[in-house]
Design a protein around this motif. Structure first.
Motif, PDB file in Angstrom:
ATOM      1  N   GLU A   1       9.474   1.021  -9.192  1.00  0.00           N
ATOM      2  CA  GLU A   1      10.005   0.390  -7.986  1.00  0.00           C
ATOM      3  C   GLU A   1       9.129  -0.775  -7.540  1.00  0.00           C
ATOM      4  OE1 GLU A   1      10.929   3.087  -4.813  1.00  0.00           O
ATOM      5  OE2 GLU A   1      11.639   4.647  -6.180  1.00  0.00           O
ATOM      6  N   LEU A   2       7.804  -0.636  -7.689  1.00  0.00           N
ATOM      7  CA  LEU A   2       6.894  -1.674  -7.221  1.00  0.00           C
ATOM      8  C   LEU A   2       7.048  -2.969  -8.009  1.00  0.00           C
ATOM      9  CD1 LEU A   2       3.574   0.281  -6.549  1.00  0.00           C
ATOM     10  CD2 LEU A   2       4.884  -1.043  -4.886  1.00  0.00           C
ATOM     11  N   THR A   3       7.154  -2.859  -9.314  1.00  0.00           N
ATOM     12  CA  THR A   3       7.211  -4.074 -10.145  1.00  0.00           C
ATOM     13  C   THR A   3       8.409  -4.952  -9.798  1.00  0.00           C
ATOM     14  OG1 THR A   3       6.002  -3.007 -11.938  1.00  0.00           O
ATOM     15  CG2 THR A   3       7.309  -4.949 -12.494  1.00  0.00           C
TER      16      THR A   3
ATOM     17  N   ARG B   1       0.808  -1.217   0.000  1.00  0.00           N
ATOM     18  CA  ARG B   1       0.000   0.000   0.000  1.00  0.00           C
ATOM     19  C   ARG B   1       0.846   1.275   0.000  1.00  0.00           C
ATOM     20  NH1 ARG B   1      -5.333  -1.328   1.743  1.00  0.00           N
ATOM     21  NH2 ARG B   1      -5.709  -3.407   0.868  1.00  0.00           N
ATOM     22  N   THR B   2       2.145   1.160   0.225  1.00  0.00           N
ATOM     23  CA  THR B   2       3.007   2.332   0.232  1.00  0.00           C
ATOM     24  C   THR B   2       3.035   2.973  -1.155  1.00  0.00           C
ATOM     25  OG1 THR B   2       4.387   1.262   1.888  1.00  0.00           O
ATOM     26  CG2 THR B   2       5.314   3.173   0.786  1.00  0.00           C
ATOM     27  N   ALA B   3       2.989   4.306  -1.192  1.00  0.00           N
ATOM     28  CA  ALA B   3       2.981   5.037  -2.468  1.00  0.00           C
ATOM     29  C   ALA B   3       4.371   5.042  -3.078  1.00  0.00           C
ATOM     30  CB  ALA B   3       2.485   6.468  -2.245  1.00  0.00           C
ATOM     31  N   LEU B   4       4.643   4.037  -3.882  1.00  0.00           N
ATOM     32  CA  LEU B   4       5.917   3.940  -4.595  1.00  0.00           C
ATOM     33  C   LEU B   4       5.637   3.953  -6.098  1.00  0.00           C
ATOM     34  CD1 LEU B   4       7.665   1.092  -2.549  1.00  0.00           C
ATOM     35  CD2 LEU B   4       8.160   3.543  -2.441  1.00  0.00           C
ATOM     36  N   PRO B   5       6.545   4.484  -6.890  1.00  0.00           N
ATOM     37  CA  PRO B   5       6.339   4.475  -8.345  1.00  0.00           C
ATOM     38  C   PRO B   5       6.368   3.059  -8.899  1.00  0.00           C
ATOM     39  CG  PRO B   5       8.536   5.271  -7.806  1.00  0.00           C
ATOM     40  CD  PRO B   5       7.803   5.155  -6.510  1.00  0.00           C
ATOM     41  N   ALA B   6       5.684   2.866 -10.027  1.00  0.00           N
ATOM     42  CA  ALA B   6       5.603   1.535 -10.641  1.00  0.00           C
ATOM     43  C   ALA B   6       6.975   0.970 -10.943  1.00  0.00           C
ATOM     44  CB  ALA B   6       4.762   1.610 -11.911  1.00  0.00           C
TER      45      ALA B   6
ATOM     46  N   LEU C   1      10.046  -4.973  -7.026  1.00  0.00           N
ATOM     47  CA  LEU C   1       9.861  -5.427  -5.650  1.00  0.00           C
ATOM     48  C   LEU C   1       9.004  -6.691  -5.611  1.00  0.00           C
ATOM     49  CD1 LEU C   1       9.176  -2.469  -3.167  1.00  0.00           C
ATOM     50  CD2 LEU C   1      10.930  -4.234  -3.029  1.00  0.00           C
ATOM     51  N   LEU C   2       7.909  -6.660  -6.363  1.00  0.00           N
ATOM     52  CA  LEU C   2       7.024  -7.820  -6.400  1.00  0.00           C
ATOM     53  C   LEU C   2       7.692  -8.996  -7.102  1.00  0.00           C
ATOM     54  CD1 LEU C   2       3.672  -5.965  -7.121  1.00  0.00           C
ATOM     55  CD2 LEU C   2       4.255  -7.222  -5.037  1.00  0.00           C
ATOM     56  N   ASP C   3       8.454  -8.709  -8.156  1.00  0.00           N
ATOM     57  CA  ASP C   3       9.202  -9.780  -8.830  1.00  0.00           C
ATOM     58  C   ASP C   3      10.142 -10.466  -7.840  1.00  0.00           C
ATOM     59  OD1 ASP C   3       7.964  -9.160 -11.227  1.00  0.00           O
ATOM     60  OD2 ASP C   3       9.665  -8.004 -12.020  1.00  0.00           O
ATOM     61  N   ASP C   4      10.875  -9.658  -7.089  1.00  0.00           N
ATOM     62  CA  ASP C   4      11.831 -10.204  -6.122  1.00  0.00           C
ATOM     63  C   ASP C   4      11.113 -10.967  -5.000  1.00  0.00           C
ATOM     64  OD1 ASP C   4      13.885  -9.116  -7.575  1.00  0.00           O
ATOM     65  OD2 ASP C   4      14.221  -7.417  -6.222  1.00  0.00           O
ATOM     66  N   ALA C   5       9.946 -10.462  -4.582  1.00  0.00           N
ATOM     67  CA  ALA C   5       9.194 -11.112  -3.504  1.00  0.00           C
ATOM     68  C   ALA C   5       8.821 -12.543  -3.883  1.00  0.00           C
ATOM     69  CB  ALA C   5       7.929 -10.310  -3.185  1.00  0.00           C
ATOM     70  N   PHE C   6       8.298 -12.709  -5.089  1.00  0.00           N
ATOM     71  CA  PHE C   6       7.880 -14.049  -5.491  1.00  0.00           C
ATOM     72  C   PHE C   6       9.058 -14.922  -5.889  1.00  0.00           C
ATOM     73  CE2 PHE C   6       3.801 -11.893  -5.639  1.00  0.00           C
ATOM     74  CZ  PHE C   6       2.979 -12.846  -5.038  1.00  0.00           C
ATOM     75  N   ALA C   7      10.140 -14.319  -6.358  1.00  0.00           N
ATOM     76  CA  ALA C   7      11.355 -15.096  -6.620  1.00  0.00           C
ATOM     77  C   ALA C   7      11.888 -15.684  -5.308  1.00  0.00           C
ATOM     78  CB  ALA C   7      12.410 -14.221  -7.282  1.00  0.00           C
TER      79      ALA C   7
ATOM     80  N   ASN D   1      12.688  -2.782   4.353  1.00  0.00           N
ATOM     81  CA  ASN D   1      14.013  -2.228   4.046  1.00  0.00           C
ATOM     82  C   ASN D   1      14.048  -1.572   2.675  1.00  0.00           C
ATOM     83  OD1 ASN D   1      15.029  -3.105   6.498  1.00  0.00           O
ATOM     84  ND2 ASN D   1      15.822  -5.028   5.670  1.00  0.00           N
ATOM     85  N   ALA D   2      13.174  -2.024   1.771  1.00  0.00           N
ATOM     86  CA  ALA D   2      13.113  -1.456   0.420  1.00  0.00           C
ATOM     87  C   ALA D   2      12.172  -0.259   0.339  1.00  0.00           C
ATOM     88  CB  ALA D   2      12.673  -2.524  -0.578  1.00  0.00           C
ATOM     89  N   GLY D   3      11.559   0.106   1.462  1.00  0.00           N
ATOM     90  CA  GLY D   3      10.684   1.282   1.480  1.00  0.00           C
ATOM     91  C   GLY D   3       9.204   0.979   1.410  1.00  0.00           C
ATOM     92  N   ALA D   4       8.835  -0.291   1.205  1.00  0.00           N
ATOM     93  CA  ALA D   4       7.414  -0.673   1.144  1.00  0.00           C
ATOM     94  C   ALA D   4       6.951  -1.023   2.554  1.00  0.00           C
ATOM     95  CB  ALA D   4       7.226  -1.841   0.185  1.00  0.00           C
ATOM     96  N   VAL D   5       6.781  -0.007   3.380  1.00  0.00           N
ATOM     97  CA  VAL D   5       6.533  -0.233   4.806  1.00  0.00           C
ATOM     98  C   VAL D   5       5.077  -0.585   5.110  1.00  0.00           C
ATOM     99  CG1 VAL D   5       8.443   1.229   5.537  1.00  0.00           C
ATOM    100  CG2 VAL D   5       6.196   2.253   5.142  1.00  0.00           C
ATOM    101  N   ASP D   6       4.178  -0.356   4.155  1.00  0.00           N
ATOM    102  CA  ASP D   6       2.760  -0.671   4.354  1.00  0.00           C
ATOM    103  C   ASP D   6       2.418  -1.856   3.460  1.00  0.00           C
ATOM    104  OD1 ASP D   6       2.083   1.903   5.902  1.00  0.00           O
ATOM    105  OD2 ASP D   6       2.880   2.688   4.009  1.00  0.00           O
ATOM    106  N   HIS D   7       2.241  -3.026   4.067  1.00  0.00           N
ATOM    107  CA  HIS D   7       1.965  -4.195   3.243  1.00  0.00           C
ATOM    108  C   HIS D   7       1.291  -5.299   4.038  1.00  0.00           C
ATOM    109  CE1 HIS D   7       6.136  -4.981   4.802  1.00  0.00           C
ATOM    110  NE2 HIS D   7       5.571  -6.146   5.091  1.00  0.00           N
ATOM    111  N   ARG D   8       0.660  -6.186   3.291  1.00  0.00           N
ATOM    112  CA  ARG D   8       0.069  -7.412   3.834  1.00  0.00           C
ATOM    113  C   ARG D   8       0.482  -8.567   2.927  1.00  0.00           C
ATOM    114  NH1 ARG D   8      -6.135  -9.053   5.506  1.00  0.00           N
ATOM    115  NH2 ARG D   8      -5.930 -11.287   5.082  1.00  0.00           N
TER     116      ARG D   8
END
Length: 258
Positions: free
Chosen positions: A30-32, A23-28, A34-40, A119-126
């Motif tokens: 950065e978000l894309t 939910r953190t307001a990050l530009p796309a 981040l999500l790639d790395d999360a699922f990797a 640590n990557a700045g996405a401090v609001d998440h579930r």
């Protein structure tokens, strides 16, 4: 109501749908990644620790084959041994001569991922994987996350928890082995443990379920006295028991605060 931007992605990992909701307001841009790395990361955990995958490190270990000296593998096996000692053997990753860290690894992986996102700045998440949930930050500006604690047998919401920073682990949706007998434990509905570390909450929920109702209540009461982990039990007949601190996250005061 004002909402956060952010992004959500759901993928099948570890044999289940896993959701990462940032939910953190990050530009796309950065978000894309981040999500790639999360699922990797989650796929790497599954490939490394799954006891059912022949070429996983756990699979190789169970067959007496050479394994790679991966720091995370050593960490997890060491922590599982510690948890066995802390729970008087009711959490046990070594049963019938085989190693299976499933009662800890999913919570551990989500906890590690949650810290990495912060640590990557996405401090609001579930992050949600089956009956394990990790939340941090806010769901919307000034609003706590609202998490339904579901009965894994019926999908009925039994409690609602409000939190800015919490791990929620539920045991009972999949068979749990009684390490004293090597057989599947019966006579419990489900156990939910909440606390600051999802890996530990996951292991404690597994241990409490394996204990059965009487020992589990004593174990949960001792955990609650330490002030970090709280427990909810729902028996097969629908009766509930929760430790006192559980209400701090699910009662009227929590709703008003969130």
């Amino acid at each position: 109501m004002t909402t956060f931007p952010g992004s959500t992605r759901v993928e099948m990992v570890m044999g289940m749908p896993v959701s990462v909701d940032i939910r953190t307001a990050l530009p796309a841009r950065e978000l894309t990644p981040l999500l790639d790395d999360a699922f990797a990361w989650l796929r790497w955990v599954d490939d490394t620790f799954s006891p059912t995958k022949e070429d996983s490190q756990i699979g190789r270990l169970n067959r007496g084959q050479t394994i790679r000296q991966i720091p995370e593998l050593i960490e997890v096996l060491h922590r599982c041994d510690e948890l066995s000692e802390v729970t008087d053997g009711w959490f046990e990753a070594r049963i019938n001569g085989r190693i299976d860290p499933s009662g800890y690894i999913k919570g551990w992986a989500l906890e590690r991922l949650s810290r990495a996102l912060c640590n990557a700045g996405a401090v609001d998440h579930r992050i949600t994987a089956g009956d394990d949930i990790r939340v941090r930050g806010s769901a919307a500006p000034g609003k706590r996350w609202r998490i339904g604690v579901r009965d894994p047998r019926t999908d009925v919401v039994r409690k609602v928890v409000f939190a800015h920073d919490l791990g929620i682990a539920t045991s009972g949706g999949a068979p749990v082995i009684n390490p004293r007998t090597g057989e599947v434990r019966h006579g419990m509905g489900f156990v939910t443990v909440i606390g600051p570390d999802l890996g530990l909450a996951d292991a404690y929920a597994t241990a409490a379920y394996a204990m059965g109702p009487l020992l589990a209540r004593r174990f949960a009461t001792d955990l609650s006295r330490e002030g970090l982990y709280e427990t909810l039990f729902v028996l097969p007949d629908g009766q509930e028991f929760s430790t006192p601190g559980f209400a701090h996250h699910s009662g009227a005061a929590a709703r008003l605060a969130g």
